[in-house]
Write a protein that holds these residues in place. Structure first.
Motif, PDB file in Angstrom:
ATOM      1  N   MET A 268      -2.940   5.124   1.562  1.00  0.00           N
ATOM      2  CA  MET A 268      -3.674   5.569   0.361  1.00  0.00           C
ATOM      3  C   MET A 268      -4.949   4.724   0.254  1.00  0.00           C
ATOM      4  O   MET A 268      -5.031   3.641   0.826  1.00  0.00           O
ATOM      5  CB  MET A 268      -2.813   5.346  -0.896  1.00  0.00           C
TER       6      MET A 268
ATOM      7  N   VAL B 125      -5.118  -0.230  -2.791  1.00  0.00           N
ATOM      8  CA  VAL B 125      -4.010  -1.139  -2.473  1.00  0.00           C
ATOM      9  C   VAL B 125      -3.316  -1.505  -3.788  1.00  0.00           C
ATOM     10  O   VAL B 125      -3.972  -1.806  -4.790  1.00  0.00           O
ATOM     11  CB  VAL B 125      -4.560  -2.416  -1.781  1.00  0.00           C
TER      12      VAL B 125
ATOM     13  N   TYR C  81      -2.352   7.117  -9.382  1.00  0.00           N
ATOM     14  CA  TYR C  81      -2.336   6.514  -8.042  1.00  0.00           C
ATOM     15  C   TYR C  81      -2.232   7.564  -6.937  1.00  0.00           C
ATOM     16  O   TYR C  81      -3.057   7.597  -6.021  1.00  0.00           O
ATOM     17  CB  TYR C  81      -1.186   5.509  -7.934  1.00  0.00           C
ATOM     18  N   TRP C  82      -1.239   8.437  -7.017  1.00  0.00           N
ATOM     19  CA  TRP C  82      -0.998   9.410  -5.940  1.00  0.00           C
ATOM     20  C   TRP C  82      -1.877  10.649  -6.075  1.00  0.00           C
ATOM     21  O   TRP C  82      -2.020  11.411  -5.125  1.00  0.00           O
ATOM     22  CB  TRP C  82       0.476   9.833  -5.932  1.00  0.00           C
TER      23      TRP C  82
ATOM     24  N   ARG D 126       0.857  -1.204   0.000  1.00  0.00           N
ATOM     25  CA  ARG D 126       0.000   0.000   0.000  1.00  0.00           C
ATOM     26  C   ARG D 126       0.881   1.239   0.000  1.00  0.00           C
ATOM     27  O   ARG D 126       1.960   1.242   0.601  1.00  0.00           O
ATOM     28  CB  ARG D 126      -0.886   0.037   1.248  1.00  0.00           C
ATOM     29  N   GLY D 127       0.401   2.255  -0.686  1.00  0.00           N
ATOM     30  CA  GLY D 127       1.113   3.529  -0.675  1.00  0.00           C
ATOM     31  C   GLY D 127       0.818   4.272   0.620  1.00  0.00           C
ATOM     32  O   GLY D 127      -0.257   4.114   1.199  1.00  0.00           O
ATOM     33  N   LEU D 128       1.807   5.062   1.068  1.00  0.00           N
ATOM     34  CA  LEU D 128       1.612   5.850   2.298  1.00  0.00           C
ATOM     35  C   LEU D 128       1.744   7.325   1.950  1.00  0.00           C
ATOM     36  O   LEU D 128       2.740   7.729   1.341  1.00  0.00           O
ATOM     37  CB  LEU D 128       2.675   5.481   3.337  1.00  0.00           C
TER      38      LEU D 128
ATOM     39  N   SER E 148       8.315   9.091  -2.038  1.00  0.00           N
ATOM     40  CA  SER E 148       7.218   8.122  -2.121  1.00  0.00           C
ATOM     41  C   SER E 148       7.448   7.076  -1.034  1.00  0.00           C
ATOM     42  O   SER E 148       8.582   6.622  -0.851  1.00  0.00           O
ATOM     43  CB  SER E 148       7.194   7.444  -3.484  1.00  0.00           C
ATOM     44  N   ALA E 149       6.368   6.720  -0.327  1.00  0.00           N
ATOM     45  CA  ALA E 149       6.505   5.745   0.769  1.00  0.00           C
ATOM     46  C   ALA E 149       5.516   4.598   0.576  1.00  0.00           C
ATOM     47  O   ALA E 149       4.404   4.803   0.072  1.00  0.00           O
ATOM     48  CB  ALA E 149       6.264   6.431   2.098  1.00  0.00           C
ATOM     49  N   PHE E 150       5.961   3.403   0.948  1.00  0.00           N
ATOM     50  CA  PHE E 150       5.118   2.206   0.779  1.00  0.00           C
ATOM     51  C   PHE E 150       5.233   1.329   2.028  1.00  0.00           C
ATOM     52  O   PHE E 150       6.296   1.277   2.652  1.00  0.00           O
ATOM     53  CB  PHE E 150       5.582   1.381  -0.425  1.00  0.00           C
TER      54      PHE E 150
END
Lengths: 186, 270
Positions: free
Chosen positions: A74, A77, B157-158, A60-62, A99-101
């Motif tokens: 985010m 998923v 996505y972001w 998942r992205g943070l 970018s964080a995951f």
């Protein structure tokens, strides 16, 4: 004589209709950071690196909230409990430099004890690691049909060590050409 | 609708090409039937200048409803009926809108300089021909400005999007062309003919550069070579003194006049 006329006619037709312009975009437009999973086996005399298959993975992205100074998930998923994975492709932020995951690993490692010759099994259940990637973003024009994309240049990558032993950048350029950018070692 | 129009016009054009070649052939055949024996043909150094215009580019410009347009002409000199240096010039442009509403706009003048070689050699025992079978090359150039509008990058996505501005970009493009064609004299001094040409850019754009979709004089820039056909109509201006010299036929000196022939016969009978 008629044959000559026919050949000329076919030639003309071919020339007139062979110049049609293709309107669709045929270039790959997705820009993803490619991460490969590897296992290192080290003995007294040798060190071997082999591709590793993860039983299941969730990514998942943070997003970082500057006001609360905290990361939150985010909405969507990226990988939802996907089975037998050897590599993952992650999208980097197009308009921010970090970018964080969060990566959740479920894996089983079988190692052979060289003294007793008995297989040892280690289970890794819901082991969570956080990856923080800093990068630079640049515009890349593809064509009139495809428009532009953002490509990235990796600066640094940081990871927690709950499952991951070490991490290494192998190719800093993240573009629409798929190459492995990062190696994760267990 | 425009595709149907293009199809019909191309058909008409093909028939015109086939018919004109056929008509010229029949004309030549008919003339050669009248037995004329020529003396040695002396080809003058300068045989005039042909002013010509391209019909295909003009026709396709009208049919493409402004998406791409090109109007071009040429001045071609004739030396020894073998070497034909040519200066081609024109005005071309594009106003394109893709299905994703990305727009491209440009218009500019272009020029080409080159040389054609006529491969038809004049034979002593045959009637001299003004028709040409040409093989040649061109070096083309166009300096132009272009705009690409409505390009945006969206992060699926972001989140977030950014509009890209590609306005008033300037570039100069140089290309070369390999040309093969024929030209026939359909009426006195009026020439028609076609050429097929393969165009290739001299320099390739670097990956990621904002490249123009259309290059005036070159055509659509797809990163590869372009093959096009031209159908030209032209008028040949000749120097007054040269008008008679080339293509005129000297009757052989040894030819016997019918009257003299008759007299000789009479003498023999006596």
């Amino acid at each position: 004589m008629k044959k000559t006329q026919y050949i000329l006619f076919v030639l003309c037709m071919t020339l007139c209709f062979s110049c049609a312009v293709d309107e669709s975009c045929r270039t790959n437009q997705s820009v993803l950071m490619d991460i490969g999973m590897y296992h290192v086996t080290q003995t007294d005399t040798s060190r071997t690196v082999a591709s590793m298959t993860i039983d299941s993975i969730t990514v998942r992205g943070l997003k970082y909230d500057a006001a609360t100074k905290k990361y939150s998930y985010m909405d969507s998923v990226l990988y939802n409990n996907l089975k037998t994975i050897t590599k993952i492709d992650l999208p980097l932020h197009s308009f921010e430099s970090t970018s964080a995951f969060e990566v959740t690993f479920n894996s089983k490692r079988i190692t052979t004890n060289t003294v007793t010759n008995i297989n040892d099994t280690t289970l890794y259940i819901n082991k969570k690691d956080t990856l923080i990637v800093t990068h630079q973003n640049t515009d890349k024009y593809l064509s009139l049909q495809c428009g532009s994309i953002k490509v990235h240049s990796l600066d640094t990558i940081l990871a927690t060590n709950n499952f991951i032993d070490s991490i290494r950048i192998t190719n800093r350029k993240v573009s629409n050409i798929n190459v492995e950018n990062i190696k994760i070692y267990k | 609708m425009s595709k149907i129009l293009k199809y019909i016009s191309s058909l008409i054009l093909c028939f015109v090409v086939v018919y004109s070649v056929q008509a010229q052939k029949t004309k030549t055949e008919a003339k050669t039937k009248t037995k004329i024996v020529a003396d040695t043909i002396k080809t003058p150094l300068f045989n005039g200048i042909t002013v010509q215009g391209d019909l295909i580019s003009a026709a396709s410009s009208m049919l493409s409803s402004g998406e791409t347009y090109s109007y071009e002409g040429a001045l071609q000199a004739d030396f020894k009926h073998k070497y034909l240096p040519v200066l081609e010039f024109g005005y071309a442009g594009a106003d394109k809108l893709t299905s994703d509403n990305i727009g491209f706009k440009t218009n500019a003048l272009f020029g080409r300089l080159g040389l054609d070689f006529n491969l038809i050699s004049q034979k002593k025992d045959k009637k001299p021909t003004t028709n040409l079978f040409l093989v040649g090359f061109r070096l083309g150039m166009s300096k132009f400005n272009y705009n690409i509008t409505n390009v945006s990058i969206t992060d699926d996505y972001w989140g977030g999007s950014q509009a890209m501005l590609y306005n008033n970009l300037s570039t100069t493009k140089i290309w070369y062309e390999i040309v093969v064609g024929i030209r026939v004299e359909v009426i006195k001094n009026i020439f028609m003919g076609w050429t097929v040409r393969s165009k290739s850019l001299l320099s390739k754009d670097a990956d990621g550069n904002v490249t123009p979709w259309y290059i005036p004089g070159f055509g659509i820039n797809n990163g590869k070579s372009n093959t096009v056909i031209n159908y030209t109509i032209g008028y040949k201006f000749q120097l007054p003194s040269k008008r008679k010299s080339f293509g005129s036929i000297k009757k052989p000196n040894a030819e016997i006049k019918p009257e003299t022939k008759l007299k000789n016969n009479n003498q023999q009978t006596k």
